[in-house]
Design a protein around this motif. Structure first.
Motif, PDB file in Angstrom:
ATOM      1  N   ARG A  25      -5.686   9.685  -1.599  1.00 59.62           N
ATOM      2  CA  ARG A  25      -5.848   8.540  -2.499  1.00 59.62           C
ATOM      3  C   ARG A  25      -4.850   7.464  -2.105  1.00 59.62           C
ATOM      4  N   ASP A  59      -7.185  -0.761 -11.718  1.00 59.88           N
ATOM      5  CA  ASP A  59      -6.622  -0.544 -13.029  1.00 59.88           C
ATOM      6  C   ASP A  59      -6.885  -1.753 -13.921  1.00 59.88           C
ATOM      7  N   GLU A 102       0.830  -1.204   0.000  1.00 63.69           N
ATOM      8  CA  GLU A 102       0.000   0.000   0.000  1.00 63.69           C
ATOM      9  C   GLU A 102       0.864   1.254   0.000  1.00 63.69           C
ATOM     10  N   SER A 139      -3.262   3.644  -2.720  1.00 72.05           N
ATOM     11  CA  SER A 139      -3.036   2.694  -3.799  1.00 72.05           C
ATOM     12  C   SER A 139      -2.470   1.401  -3.231  1.00 72.05           C
ATOM     13  N   THR A 171      -3.799  -3.585  -9.365  1.00 66.27           N
ATOM     14  CA  THR A 171      -3.617  -2.331  -8.659  1.00 66.27           C
ATOM     15  C   THR A 171      -4.991  -1.790  -8.315  1.00 66.27           C
ATOM     16  N   HIS A 195      -7.186   1.237  -6.056  1.00 70.49           N
ATOM     17  CA  HIS A 195      -7.083   2.558  -5.446  1.00 70.49           C
ATOM     18  C   HIS A 195      -8.302   2.820  -4.562  1.00 70.49           C
TER      19      HIS A 195
END
Length: 129
Positions: free
Chosen positions: A19, A73, A6, A21, A78, A80
């Motif tokens: 944000r 994504d 993370e 990720s 990935t 978010h």
């Protein structure tokens, strides 16, 4: 054991945005739902949001619905978490997770068994009043 990584935590003020990720190496979870949990001091870890493998379904805890958005994504492991209108009660360590069961819905991840998930190390989010 696959490790999720993370990033994106930090210290912000009430009303700000962050944000987060999460990256899983080598497309290890291309068929799995992924999501976010959080744990505040002296509290149990709680579900925040999840997204299914095809990005067609999302599911949120009531406490974050309308403020947080989970995304994934295309073709990548990935995920978010866009967090808007942050509140002091959002302060917690946020953990990325992947459910080991293939092709489940986002809601199924929320009602699953967290102890069976794959986890990241967590990232601290602190919201000051």
């Amino acid at each position: 054991q696959v490790q999720l990584v993370e990033s994106g935590g930090g210290l912000v003020r009430t009303g700000d945005s962050l944000r987060l990720s999460c990256v899983a190496p080598g497309r290890a979870f291309s068929s799995q739902a992924m999501g976010w949990y959080r744990q505040a001091p002296a509290k149990e870890r709680e579900f925040v949001a999840a997204i299914n493998w095809s990005r067609s379904m999302t599911y949120y805890a009531d406490s974050v619905k309308g403020r947080f958005t989970i995304s994934r994504d295309d073709g990548k492991d990935t995920v978010h978490l866009q967090m808007n209108s942050l509140k002091p009660e959002d302060t917690a360590v946020y953990f990325c997770a992947a459910d080991p069961r293939p092709l489940i819905t986002a809601q199924a991840m929320a009602s699953g068994t967290p102890s069976k998930n794959y986890w990241g190390q967590g990232t601290q989010v602190t919201v000051s009043s």
